[in-house]
Design an enzyme around this catalytic site. Sequence first.
Site, PDB file in Angstrom:
ATOM      1  N   ASP A   1      -4.117   3.684   6.098  1.00  0.00           N
ATOM      2  CA  ASP A   1      -4.602   2.429   6.684  1.00  0.00           C
ATOM      3  C   ASP A   1      -3.589   1.985   7.739  1.00  0.00           C
ATOM      4  OD1 ASP A   1      -5.227  -0.227   7.220  1.00  0.00           O
ATOM      5  OD2 ASP A   1      -5.859  -0.653   5.158  1.00  0.00           O
ATOM      6  N   HIS A   2      -3.998   2.077   8.988  1.00  0.00           N
ATOM      7  CA  HIS A   2      -3.046   1.819  10.073  1.00  0.00           C
ATOM      8  C   HIS A   2      -2.672   0.334  10.184  1.00  0.00           C
ATOM      9  CE1 HIS A   2      -0.543   2.873  13.257  1.00  0.00           C
ATOM     10  NE2 HIS A   2      -1.363   3.525  14.046  1.00  0.00           N
TER      11      HIS A   2
END
Length: 426
Positions: A396-397
């Site tokens: 999850d950036h």
Amino acid sequence: MALIDIKVPNIGDFNDVEIIEILVKEGQYINKNDSIITLESDKSSVEVPSNHPGKVSKINVKVGDKVSEGDLILKIEASEKENVKTDNKEISTPKETHISPENIQEKSEIRSNIQTISSTNKLVLASPKVRKFARELGADVSKISGSEKFGRVTEEDVKSFIKLGINQKQSSNNNEENHKPQTKKEFEHTDFGEIDVKDIPRIKKLAAPHLVNSFNIIPHVTHHDEIDITEMEEFRNSLTDHYTGEKLKITPLAFIMKALVAALKEFPSFNSSIEDMSSGKITFKKYFHIGIAVDTPNGLMVPKIRQVDKKNIQNLSAELREVAKKCRDLKIDKKEFYGGSMTISSLGGIGGSFFTPIINYPEVAILGVSKSSKKQILLGDRFETRTILPISLSYDHRIIDGAEAARFCNVIRDNLGKNFAFKLAI
Ligand code: CAO
């Protein structure tokens, strides 16, 4: 109490000009010189001040009315004292005060705070020019957060507000467009040959919204890497039962689970969850329960192997087999699907090199494992045959940066590589 008429004063060239804003409300206390309405002509706009302090008793005009000098604006109940209204508090100040540079400043700040009260009763600080600019662009100035002192709204704030609105609208339009079911059918499958229509399996139907949700909410990035597991594989293949001498049935996955937990311990952000970004909160888990994607005839299931950090490789391997069987026999308890740290999706027993696994929301990362193969690797100045394991880490950036992901994979590699750490964890 005496009622005083407040009329449009002589304001120069203004004649028969439109009221574009009423800056006070009935019942509100105002001071002498507080602005009460804004007038706008073709050339400019101006705020009309009250020439008397008191409580606004009746407003005789409305937005859009055209007024000239001498027209009645409102009536006020004359007050003996200056009354200053800040938020919901009314503060009475003696009419005669000692005027110093500080209290001139303070007084004018308080006064400017009450100058413009929007329909939502929010204090709005903005010059007539800025308000006019906002109105022309269709922006409600009371909804704009001002960047200047005391939240005064500038022309730049108006522009940013408009820009943000356009961007949000575009993104919500795109989202709506993307999520619209495709109803219009361009062709019939039967036009091209025989077909069969079946029910979507229940587990796939249950998993679908979860996958769509995760894919839409989380900005996924997938980091690929290759790990030299030659020594680990030699060790794994050498394992035999003490009593029977038979080869132990332990797949690479048990080792990978241990290596993953070692990396999670070094990088707690991979063992976290964010349920609601707007809350501004992130949950860090102190346990190490690893989800394992299990392929079943009914669809994919992701049970958790609990407390991987506390179990040895043999036990993990046995538990893995048992849990996978329960899933395939539909005997797994629903609660086993919740409360994970991170998930491993292994296609190692099937095939492929790299893939892009979808994060199991609300987790923040998933490790994809593909099939290891023998490759000729240049070590020093000569080629050697080594066993190489491809891995694909989706993260999850919003929470994890690319550099962190690469470092995380390095730790997994170090733990599975040459001096792999789990010889003693059997
Ligand atoms: N490289 C090479 N061989 C591998 C391997 C790898 N990375 N991983 C497993 N293998 C081998 C095993 O050693 C085993 O070999 P033997 O038959 O010689 O013993 C064989 O492949 C089969 O292993 P397995 O798949 O039965 O066991 P596992 O522990 O590796 O995996 C499970 C268990 C439940 C994860 C697996 O059966 C499964 O369901 N995998 C599919 C998961 C899936 O669908 N993921 C995609 C989800 S979409 O994101």
